[in-house]
Scaffold this motif. Structure first.
Motif, PDB file in Angstrom:
ATOM      1  N   HIS A  55       7.904  -6.157  -7.208  1.00 33.70           N
ATOM      2  CA  HIS A  55       6.878  -4.644  -7.245  1.00 33.70           C
ATOM      3  C   HIS A  55       9.096  -4.210  -7.045  1.00 33.70           C
ATOM      4  O   HIS A  55       9.759  -4.070  -6.120  1.00 33.70           O
ATOM      5  CB  HIS A  55       6.960  -4.494  -5.699  1.00 33.70           C
ATOM      6  CG  HIS A  55       5.916  -5.069  -5.261  1.00 33.70           C
ATOM      7  ND1 HIS A  55       4.352  -4.248  -5.961  1.00 33.70           N
ATOM      8  CD2 HIS A  55       4.927  -6.457  -4.673  1.00 33.70           C
ATOM      9  CE1 HIS A  55       2.788  -4.748  -6.322  1.00 33.70           C
ATOM     10  NE2 HIS A  55       3.443  -6.275  -5.391  1.00 33.70           N
ATOM     11  N   ALA A  56       8.762  -2.593  -7.111  1.00 32.21           N
ATOM     12  CA  ALA A  56       9.818  -1.705  -6.994  1.00 32.21           C
ATOM     13  C   ALA A  56       8.915  -0.282  -6.691  1.00 32.21           C
ATOM     14  O   ALA A  56       8.026  -0.026  -6.875  1.00 32.21           O
ATOM     15  CB  ALA A  56      10.553  -1.630  -8.618  1.00 32.21           C
ATOM     16  N   ILE A  57      10.281   0.779  -5.662  1.00 32.96           N
ATOM     17  CA  ILE A  57       9.933   0.954  -5.337  1.00 32.96           C
ATOM     18  C   ILE A  57      10.444   2.135  -6.278  1.00 32.96           C
ATOM     19  O   ILE A  57      11.769   1.997  -6.214  1.00 32.96           O
ATOM     20  CB  ILE A  57       9.890   1.333  -3.670  1.00 32.96           C
ATOM     21  CG1 ILE A  57       9.375   0.655  -3.469  1.00 32.96           C
ATOM     22  CG2 ILE A  57       9.388   2.945  -3.095  1.00 32.96           C
ATOM     23  CD1 ILE A  57       8.097   0.197  -3.072  1.00 32.96           C
ATOM     24  N   VAL A  58       9.689   3.078  -6.849  1.00 31.54           N
ATOM     25  CA  VAL A  58      10.345   4.399  -7.975  1.00 31.54           C
ATOM     26  C   VAL A  58       9.798   5.612  -7.458  1.00 31.54           C
ATOM     27  O   VAL A  58       8.148   6.029  -7.839  1.00 31.54           O
ATOM     28  CB  VAL A  58       9.944   3.845  -9.066  1.00 31.54           C
ATOM     29  CG1 VAL A  58      10.517   5.351 -10.025  1.00 31.54           C
ATOM     30  CG2 VAL A  58      10.494   2.428  -9.531  1.00 31.54           C
ATOM     31  N   GLU A  59      10.912   7.184  -7.164  1.00 27.71           N
ATOM     32  CA  GLU A  59      10.341   8.261  -6.649  1.00 27.71           C
ATOM     33  C   GLU A  59      10.090   8.978  -8.841  1.00 27.71           C
ATOM     34  O   GLU A  59      10.153   8.561  -9.386  1.00 27.71           O
ATOM     35  CB  GLU A  59      11.908   8.765  -6.602  1.00 27.71           C
ATOM     36  CG  GLU A  59      10.940  10.474  -6.114  1.00 27.71           C
ATOM     37  CD  GLU A  59      12.586  11.385  -5.193  1.00 27.71           C
ATOM     38  OE1 GLU A  59      12.290  12.184  -4.955  1.00 27.71           O
ATOM     39  OE2 GLU A  59      13.482  10.453  -5.172  1.00 27.71           O
ATOM     40  N   THR A  60       8.362   9.967  -8.501  1.00 30.91           N
ATOM     41  CA  THR A  60       8.090  10.316  -9.209  1.00 30.91           C
ATOM     42  C   THR A  60       8.570  11.526  -9.167  1.00 30.91           C
ATOM     43  O   THR A  60       8.731  11.982  -8.184  1.00 30.91           O
ATOM     44  CB  THR A  60       7.038   9.494  -9.228  1.00 30.91           C
ATOM     45  OG1 THR A  60       6.058  10.279  -8.122  1.00 30.91           O
ATOM     46  CG2 THR A  60       6.388   8.167  -9.278  1.00 30.91           C
ATOM     47  N   ASN A  61       7.910  12.206  -9.980  1.00 34.59           N
ATOM     48  CA  ASN A  61       7.935  13.961 -10.266  1.00 34.59           C
ATOM     49  C   ASN A  61       7.025  14.472  -9.629  1.00 34.59           C
ATOM     50  O   ASN A  61       6.549  13.880  -8.990  1.00 34.59           O
ATOM     51  CB  ASN A  61       7.786  13.796 -11.804  1.00 34.59           C
ATOM     52  CG  ASN A  61       8.589  13.865 -12.246  1.00 34.59           C
ATOM     53  OD1 ASN A  61      10.013  13.683 -12.437  1.00 34.59           O
ATOM     54  ND2 ASN A  61       8.016  13.602 -14.170  1.00 34.59           N
ATOM     55  N   ALA A  62       7.511  15.305  -9.022  1.00 38.59           N
ATOM     56  CA  ALA A  62       7.033  16.699  -8.263  1.00 38.59           C
ATOM     57  C   ALA A  62       5.379  16.738  -8.591  1.00 38.59           C
ATOM     58  O   ALA A  62       4.964  16.356  -9.898  1.00 38.59           O
ATOM     59  CB  ALA A  62       7.213  17.624  -7.877  1.00 38.59           C
ATOM     60  N   GLY A  63       4.918  17.339  -8.148  1.00 35.01           N
ATOM     61  CA  GLY A  63       3.361  17.400  -8.275  1.00 35.01           C
ATOM     62  C   GLY A  63       2.370  16.468  -8.019  1.00 35.01           C
ATOM     63  O   GLY A  63       2.957  15.601  -7.480  1.00 35.01           O
ATOM     64  N   ALA A  64       1.232  16.909  -9.046  1.00 29.76           N
ATOM     65  CA  ALA A  64      -0.134  15.000  -8.964  1.00 29.76           C
ATOM     66  C   ALA A  64       0.957  13.965  -9.034  1.00 29.76           C
ATOM     67  O   ALA A  64       1.285  13.999  -9.336  1.00 29.76           O
ATOM     68  CB  ALA A  64      -0.933  15.430  -9.400  1.00 29.76           C
ATOM     69  N   ARG A  65       0.668  12.927  -8.000  1.00 27.95           N
ATOM     70  CA  ARG A  65       1.544  12.021  -7.895  1.00 27.95           C
ATOM     71  C   ARG A  65       0.572  11.170  -9.950  1.00 27.95           C
ATOM     72  O   ARG A  65      -0.813  11.794 -10.838  1.00 27.95           O
ATOM     73  CB  ARG A  65      -0.276  10.147  -7.720  1.00 27.95           C
ATOM     74  CG  ARG A  65       0.534  10.741  -6.345  1.00 27.95           C
ATOM     75  CD  ARG A  65      -0.486   9.482  -5.158  1.00 27.95           C
ATOM     76  NE  ARG A  65      -0.384   9.548  -3.708  1.00 27.95           N
ATOM     77  CZ  ARG A  65      -0.656   9.308  -3.010  1.00 27.95           C
ATOM     78  NH1 ARG A  65      -2.182   9.277  -3.306  1.00 27.95           N
ATOM     79  NH2 ARG A  65      -1.414   9.934  -2.211  1.00 27.95           N
ATOM     80  N   THR A  66       2.294  10.744 -10.295  1.00 26.12           N
ATOM     81  CA  THR A  66       1.796  10.336 -11.266  1.00 26.12           C
ATOM     82  C   THR A  66       2.954   9.279 -11.282  1.00 26.12           C
ATOM     83  O   THR A  66       3.011   8.244 -10.986  1.00 26.12           O
ATOM     84  CB  THR A  66       3.323  11.615 -11.754  1.00 26.12           C
ATOM     85  OG1 THR A  66       3.166  11.277 -13.637  1.00 26.12           O
ATOM     86  CG2 THR A  66       4.196  11.467 -11.490  1.00 26.12           C
ATOM     87  N   CYS A  67       2.398   8.426 -13.123  1.00 22.47           N
ATOM     88  CA  CYS A  67       3.644   7.123 -12.806  1.00 22.47           C
ATOM     89  C   CYS A  67       5.074   7.912 -13.682  1.00 22.47           C
ATOM     90  O   CYS A  67       5.520   7.002 -14.231  1.00 22.47           O
ATOM     91  CB  CYS A  67       2.618   6.392 -14.693  1.00 22.47           C
ATOM     92  SG  CYS A  67       1.591   5.486 -13.118  1.00 22.47           S
ATOM     93  N   ASN A  68       5.197   8.798 -13.915  1.00 19.40           N
ATOM     94  CA  ASN A  68       7.059   9.210 -14.733  1.00 19.40           C
ATOM     95  C   ASN A  68       7.540   9.239 -13.389  1.00 19.40           C
ATOM     96  O   ASN A  68       7.556   9.572 -12.732  1.00 19.40           O
ATOM     97  CB  ASN A  68       6.161  10.871 -14.708  1.00 19.40           C
ATOM     98  CG  ASN A  68       5.577  10.807 -16.105  1.00 19.40           C
ATOM     99  OD1 ASN A  68       4.821   9.812 -16.911  1.00 19.40           O
ATOM    100  ND2 ASN A  68       4.435  11.873 -16.185  1.00 19.40           N
ATOM    101  N   SER A  69       8.470   8.106 -13.453  1.00 19.15           N
ATOM    102  CA  SER A  69       9.933   8.317 -12.744  1.00 19.15           C
ATOM    103  C   SER A  69      10.354   9.789 -13.317  1.00 19.15           C
ATOM    104  O   SER A  69      10.554  10.507 -13.515  1.00 19.15           O
ATOM    105  CB  SER A  69      10.448   7.344 -13.578  1.00 19.15           C
ATOM    106  OG  SER A  69       9.829   6.054 -13.471  1.00 19.15           O
ATOM    107  N   LYS A  70      10.692  10.118 -11.929  1.00 15.20           N
ATOM    108  CA  LYS A  70      11.570  11.293 -11.705  1.00 15.20           C
ATOM    109  C   LYS A  70      12.909  11.110 -12.244  1.00 15.20           C
ATOM    110  O   LYS A  70      13.757  10.165 -11.525  1.00 15.20           O
ATOM    111  CB  LYS A  70      11.904  11.593  -9.870  1.00 15.20           C
ATOM    112  CG  LYS A  70      12.905  12.682 -10.483  1.00 15.20           C
ATOM    113  CD  LYS A  70      13.193  13.383  -8.441  1.00 15.20           C
ATOM    114  CE  LYS A  70      13.656  14.596  -8.383  1.00 15.20           C
ATOM    115  NZ  LYS A  70      13.326  15.235  -6.656  1.00 15.20           N
TER     116      LYS A  70
END
Length: 189
Positions: A55-70
């Motif tokens: 597994h990898a813990i990756v921060e995502t973009n603001a807003g609704a939960r998304t799979c887009n990395s920040k």
């Protein structure tokens, strides 16, 4: 007078780190547990990988939960079974994250950390949720116990929510006040 200021500065510097807590977010059957976590500024979140997959813990973009990395957000890198990732969150905000390995995120491996008081009506899937990159990797504070059950065992607060606006329990507030009074008495306040 120099001793007075030094002693007060020392208490102000040490007290928050002594009272900070560490919270575990486990990976259970490929999903984060708990998926939402309320912590106080200065607390640490630890993601132990006790799951059978990487597994990898990756921060995502603001807003609704998304799979887009920040862009510029934190990224633990690949963690194999037995490895962990820890991060201190020093300032209030809302942080969304995902599992950055393969299709795990698309299967629901996302989570949200509310640092400080949860915004009114906060819904990690609503478009008004904000996110910020915070802190550096470390570990300190209260003891936590990893668990493979749906709810992790966390000491001292089983609800995963701070007991006051700043995350201090009544006994921690009393400890801090007692230390402040003791230093005040030493320096002649």
């Amino acid at each position: 007078m120099r001793f007075d200021i030094t002693a007060l500065a020392l208490v102000a510097f040490i007290a928050p780190s002594v009272l900070a807590k560490t919270w575990d977010v486990n990976v259970v059957n490929g999903l984060f547990s708990p998926q939402e976590l309320d912590i106080a500024p200065g607390d640490t979140v630890n993601w132990p990988n006790n799951d059978g997959a990487d597994h990898a813990i990756v921060e995502t973009n603001a807003g609704a939960r998304t799979c887009n990395s920040k862009a510029g957000g934190f990224n633990s890198g690949r963690k194999m079974k037995g490895q962990a990732y820890s991060r201190v969150f020093p300032t209030a905000g809302v942080v969304n994250y995902k599992d950055g390995i393969g299709a795990n995120c698309m299967k629901g491996a996302t989570g949200t950390i509310f640092v400080g008081p949860r915004p009114t009506g906060a819904d990690p899937n609503a478009s008004s949720t904000t996110s910020s990159s915070m802190g550096t990797a470390t570990s300190s504070g209260a003891t936590t116990t990893a668990s493979s059950t749906a709810q992790p065992v966390v000491t001292p607060s089983p609800t995963n929510k701070p007991n006051s606006a700043y995350g201090f329990s009544a006994s921690e507030n009393a400890l801090f006040l007692g230390a402040a009074c003791f230093v005040g008495a030493l320096v002649g306040f």
